[in-house]
Design a protein around this motif. Structure first.
Motif, PDB file in Angstrom:
ATOM      1  N   ASP A 220     -53.214  95.936   5.751  1.00  0.00           N
ATOM      2  CA  ASP A 220     -52.141  95.845   6.422  1.00  0.00           C
ATOM      3  C   ASP A 220     -51.909  96.895   7.231  1.00  0.00           C
ATOM      4  O   ASP A 220     -52.129  98.247   6.879  1.00  0.00           O
ATOM      5  CB  ASP A 220     -50.593  95.733   5.431  1.00  0.00           C
ATOM      6  N   SER A 222     -49.500  97.445   9.639  1.00  0.00           N
ATOM      7  CA  SER A 222     -48.231  97.471  10.247  1.00  0.00           C
ATOM      8  C   SER A 222     -47.636  98.864  10.376  1.00  0.00           C
ATOM      9  O   SER A 222     -47.885  99.961   9.447  1.00  0.00           O
ATOM     10  CB  SER A 222     -47.287  96.773   9.280  1.00  0.00           C
ATOM     11  N   LYS A 227     -45.132  94.782  13.465  1.00  0.00           N
ATOM     12  CA  LYS A 227     -45.490  94.184  12.321  1.00  0.00           C
ATOM     13  C   LYS A 227     -47.125  93.367  12.454  1.00  0.00           C
ATOM     14  O   LYS A 227     -47.119  92.485  13.409  1.00  0.00           O
ATOM     15  CB  LYS A 227     -44.780  93.045  11.857  1.00  0.00           C
TER      16      LYS A 227
END
Length: 232
Positions: A220, A222, A227
């Motif tokens: 991830d 983000s 996002k």
């Protein structure tokens, strides 16, 4: 009617008659425009990038007339659709039919995007973020990063919904590269979803590349305001 200059033009390689995945919340078809000004080694459409168009504007519009009760939108993809002079005209004809227009682009022709936006001929865009400037030449075989950057700035300050996306091959990108790309988007004022998709090596591509190892880069990335979403 088509203008005389468009009558003999066949810019479209082929048509995908139906998609629920390529245009958010829209039942659409895809017009695949031939030709591209980049040569990304992982490109899975070499026949479109290096080939010539086989479908005319007139034939594409005839197809849309037959599908007007089934389709809500049209995706202009490729290749690089913004290379074609008649693109704004075709978009205007699609809009007249009551259909929405999505543009898939590498961002290399910001003046075309500006015209489409000014004339309200596009409803949604997908902008391909190929690489940061230091690796842009090796990834795309082009020197078009400045044009991409101009397109990104244009879209950030426009009111047209758009997404940014990147195709990743572990041979070309490291986790640090992806982190820096997210930082670049944030510094450019982008807010929204940033879509990452793995290179899939089961189709013919422009270059023969070694296998891409997903586990090396997938996590991830983000940050507040952006996002990062992995597309499967």
């Amino acid at each position: 009617m088509l203008t005389k200059s468009f009558n003999s033009v066949r810019p479209i390689y082929n048509i995908s008659p139906f998609t629920l995945l390529d245009f958010p919340d829209t039942v659409a078809c895809i017009l695949w425009f031939a030709g591209c000004n980049m040569r990304c080694g992982y490109c899975y459409n070499p026949e479109i990038v290096e080939g010539k168009g086989r479908v005319s504007y007139e034939e594409a519009l005839s197809f849309l007339d037959k599908r007007k009760n089934l389709l809500d939108g049209v995706v202009f993809s490729g290749g690089e659709c913004t290379l074609h002079q008649g693109l704004p005209w075709l978009a205007s004809q699609v809009k007249r039919k009551g259909m929405k227009v999505k543009i898939d682009t590498n961002g290399s022709r910001p003046f075309v995007l500006q015209n489409l936006i000014a004339e309200r001929l596009v409803d949604y865009l997908a902008l391909d973020f190929k690489s940061l400037p230091e690796n842009f030449q090796s990834v795309t075989k082009s020197n078009l990063f400045a044009a991409f950057e101009e397109s990104l700035e244009l879209l950030v300050y426009s009111k047209v919904p758009f997404e940014v996306r990147t195709t990743l091959h572990s041979h070309l990108f490291t986790p640090k590269d992806i982190t820096e790309m997210v930082k670049f988007l944030k510094a450019s004022g982008y807010q929204g979803n940033y879509y990452l998709q793995h290179f899939v090596g089961n189709t013919k591509t422009l270059e023969e590349l070694p296998p891409s190892e997903k586990r090396k880069i997938e996590k991830d990335y983000s940050v507040p305001g952006i996002k990062v979403i992995w597309r499967k």
